[in-house]
Enzyme design. Structure first.
Site, PDB file in Angstrom:
ATOM      1  N   GLU A 248       0.812  -1.224   0.000  1.00 28.07           N
ATOM      2  CA  GLU A 248       0.000   0.000   0.000  1.00 28.07           C
ATOM      3  C   GLU A 248       0.845   1.274   0.000  1.00 28.07           C
ATOM      4  O   GLU A 248       0.509   2.230  -0.683  1.00 28.07           O
ATOM      5  CB  GLU A 248      -0.956   0.003   1.194  1.00 28.07           C
ATOM      6  CG  GLU A 248      -2.039  -1.061   1.086  1.00 28.07           C
ATOM      7  CD  GLU A 248      -3.177  -0.855   2.074  1.00 28.07           C
ATOM      8  OE1 GLU A 248      -3.749   0.248   2.129  1.00 28.07           O
ATOM      9  OE2 GLU A 248      -3.485  -1.810   2.817  1.00 28.07           O
ATOM     10  N   HIS A 264       7.622 -26.771   4.296  1.00 26.90           N
ATOM     11  CA  HIS A 264       6.963 -27.964   3.770  1.00 26.90           C
ATOM     12  C   HIS A 264       6.451 -27.765   2.351  1.00 26.90           C
ATOM     13  O   HIS A 264       5.732 -28.608   1.838  1.00 26.90           O
ATOM     14  CB  HIS A 264       5.843 -28.381   4.728  1.00 26.90           C
ATOM     15  CG  HIS A 264       6.398 -28.715   6.084  1.00 26.90           C
ATOM     16  ND1 HIS A 264       6.863 -29.963   6.422  1.00 26.90           N
ATOM     17  CD2 HIS A 264       6.640 -27.920   7.155  1.00 26.90           C
ATOM     18  CE1 HIS A 264       7.330 -29.936   7.662  1.00 26.90           C
ATOM     19  NE2 HIS A 264       7.209 -28.706   8.127  1.00 26.90           N
ATOM     20  N   LYS A 360     -13.353   0.147  -4.772  1.00 22.53           N
ATOM     21  CA  LYS A 360     -14.458   0.374  -3.840  1.00 22.53           C
ATOM     22  C   LYS A 360     -15.574   1.154  -4.515  1.00 22.53           C
ATOM     23  O   LYS A 360     -16.751   0.883  -4.283  1.00 22.53           O
ATOM     24  CB  LYS A 360     -13.964   1.114  -2.590  1.00 22.53           C
ATOM     25  CG  LYS A 360     -13.197   0.206  -1.626  1.00 22.53           C
ATOM     26  CD  LYS A 360     -12.879   0.917  -0.320  1.00 22.53           C
ATOM     27  CE  LYS A 360     -12.215  -0.038   0.660  1.00 22.53           C
ATOM     28  NZ  LYS A 360     -11.871   0.556   1.943  1.00 22.53           N
TER      29      LYS A 360
HETATM   30  O1  PA5 Z   1      -5.423   0.452   4.203  1.00 21.78           O
HETATM   31  C1  PA5 Z   1      -6.494   0.575   3.619  1.00 21.78           C
HETATM   32  O2  PA5 Z   1      -6.942   1.672   3.220  1.00 21.78           O
HETATM   33  C2  PA5 Z   1      -7.351  -0.635   3.386  1.00 21.78           C
HETATM   34  O3  PA5 Z   1      -6.636  -1.810   3.573  1.00 21.78           O
HETATM   35  C3  PA5 Z   1      -8.573  -0.579   4.319  1.00 21.78           C
HETATM   36  O4  PA5 Z   1      -8.174  -0.760   5.656  1.00 21.78           O
HETATM   37  C4  PA5 Z   1      -9.590  -1.624   3.921  1.00 21.78           C
HETATM   38  O5  PA5 Z   1     -10.022  -1.376   2.620  1.00 21.78           O
HETATM   39  C5  PA5 Z   1     -10.804  -1.646   4.861  1.00 21.78           C
HETATM   40  O6  PA5 Z   1     -11.264  -0.351   5.139  1.00 21.78           O
HETATM   41  P1  PA5 Z   1     -11.624   0.028   6.649  1.00 21.78           P
HETATM   42  O7  PA5 Z   1     -10.347  -0.178   7.416  1.00 21.78           O
HETATM   43  O8  PA5 Z   1     -12.038   1.453   6.614  1.00 21.78           O
HETATM   44  O9  PA5 Z   1     -12.701  -0.892   7.072  1.00 21.78           O
END
Ligand code: PA5
Length: 368
Positions: A248, A264, A360
């Site tokens: 990310e 394994h 999303k």
């Molecule tokens: O880091 C991020 O933005 C994502 O991995 C979010 O955490 C994920 O999409 C879920 O969203 P939220 O944490 O708002 O539930």
């Protein structure tokens, strides 16, 4: 989004250049993580959810995704030692069949708008489960308020992955509220907070690369695909956190696996590494006590490194601290810093997540 193929050698020692690459301030949030954890402990302790329900809790399910779910994974590692009931992390629209009125469901969504978590929350309600929520607001908070479920409200307005302190310590407070911890972990929490404050001084942007383990690690992995290996459950979870942060923040592929399982199957895949993965690097996440406490596991990592060693570049990093909590968070912090430095070396803003945003919004438009 531009990828910088050959970054300036001194980029990580140029505060102005790093700031230019980070208009939304992911580094400020990373530096601020130590303070966030201290604030999170205070906020979580101050919340009074009302009288403790008398119904028994036979198992705990944290239902969450992505940056919110990793806090649940860290909680699971702690719970494996500190609770008498099983705790699992559910990353899906649906809950496992065992979830019932004797289950504590912790629905955690930083934004409060993640559709999978909202669906799992609705299912928890249908099953009559005992629910608590951890969120900064959104639909989840509204539904929980309507339904009378306790909500640990955490400050909003930042990326979920930069909010692990808020998420984790609220979930921990929920376990403590329900009397599920075998002992007080206050001393471990304090050790963790103090250690994070020290580490902030070692890994921060003002510390030059040659004295900064986080910058040095990012430099070493620059242009490579990192593979993070951890033995012991908590190191495997931290490996997944590092992978997520590299994905990310640095927008880089990264992979994670846990030993002994890796021994394994995946260990064999390195046989073709020179052809298939010439620019991959292994990072072994290690525990300072493993040689004393889990010597067979420690030896396993040594042997693994020897078996795959000739085919790939590798290095180790060792957790710091005494308690499990401190050791876990010490490595989380190192990986968080390294992933932001890796973003800079890739010439990328660490905060933006265009692929996730696009996905999303497409899902929101789909009415199926
Ligand atoms: O880091 C991020 O933005 C994502 O991995 C979010 O955490 C994920 O999409 C879920 O969203 P939220 O944490 O708002 O539930």
């Amino acid at each position: 989004m531009t990828l910088q193929i050959a970054p300036r050698q001194d980029l990580l020692d140029d505060p102005g250049a790093m700031r230019d690459l980070d208009p939304s301030g992911m580094m400020d949030l990373t530096v601020g993580f130590a303070a966030q954890c201290r604030e999170a402990v205070r906020i979580a302790a101050a919340f009074a959810p009302g009288p403790v329900p008398q119904r028994p809790v036979n198992n705990v399910v944290v239902t969450a995704l992505g940056g919110s779910a990793i806090g649940g994974d860290l909680l699971r590692c702690l719970a494996a030692r500190e609770t008498d009931v099983p705790l699992i992390v559910n990353r899906d629209y649906t809950l496992p069949a065992f979830v019932s009125k004797d289950t504590l469901v912790i629905a955690a969504s930083y934004s409060g708008g993640t559709e999978e978590t909202l669906a799992a929350y609705a299912q928890a309600r249908q099953r009559g489960a005992q629910i608590v929520c951890v969120t900064s607001g959104g639909i989840l908070a509204d539904r929980a308020d309507t339904d009378g479920a306790p909500v640990w409200r955490i400050p909003g307005g930042q990326p979920p992955r930069a909010s692990t302190g808020y998420l984790f310590f609220s979930m921990l407070a929920a376990l403590a509220w329900r009397g599920l911890l075998r002992r007080s972990v206050d001393a471990d929490v304090e050790e963790t907070l103090e250690l994070l404050e020290d580490l902030r001084g070692e890994y921060g942007p003002s510390v030059a690369t040659d004295a900064n383990p986080a910058k040095a690690l990012a430099r070493e992995l620059q242009g490579r695909v990192p593979v993070f290996y951890g033995a012991q459950e908590y190191l495997g979870v931290v490996a997944v956190r590092w992978k997520g942060q590299y994905n990310e923040n640095a927008k880089s592929h990264a992979f994670a696996n846990v030993l002994p399982e890796q021994n394994h199957n995946e260990i064999l895949a390195w046989a073709l590494a020179r052809r298939q993965a010439p620019r991959w690097s292994v990072v072994y996440l290690r525990d300072p006590r493993e040689r004393l406490e889990t010597p067979r596991l420690a030896h396993r990592v040594d042997v693994t490194a020897k078996v795959i060693g000739r085919s790939v570049r590798s290095r180790e990093v060792v957790a710091r601290g005494e308690s499990l909590l401190a050791r876990m968070f010490s490595l989380v912090y190192l990986g968080d810093f390294a992933s932001v430095y890796a973003a800079y070396l890739n010439g990328i803003d660490p905060t933006i997540i265009p692929g996730i945003d696009r996905l999303k919004s497409a899902m929101r438009r789909f009415k199926g």
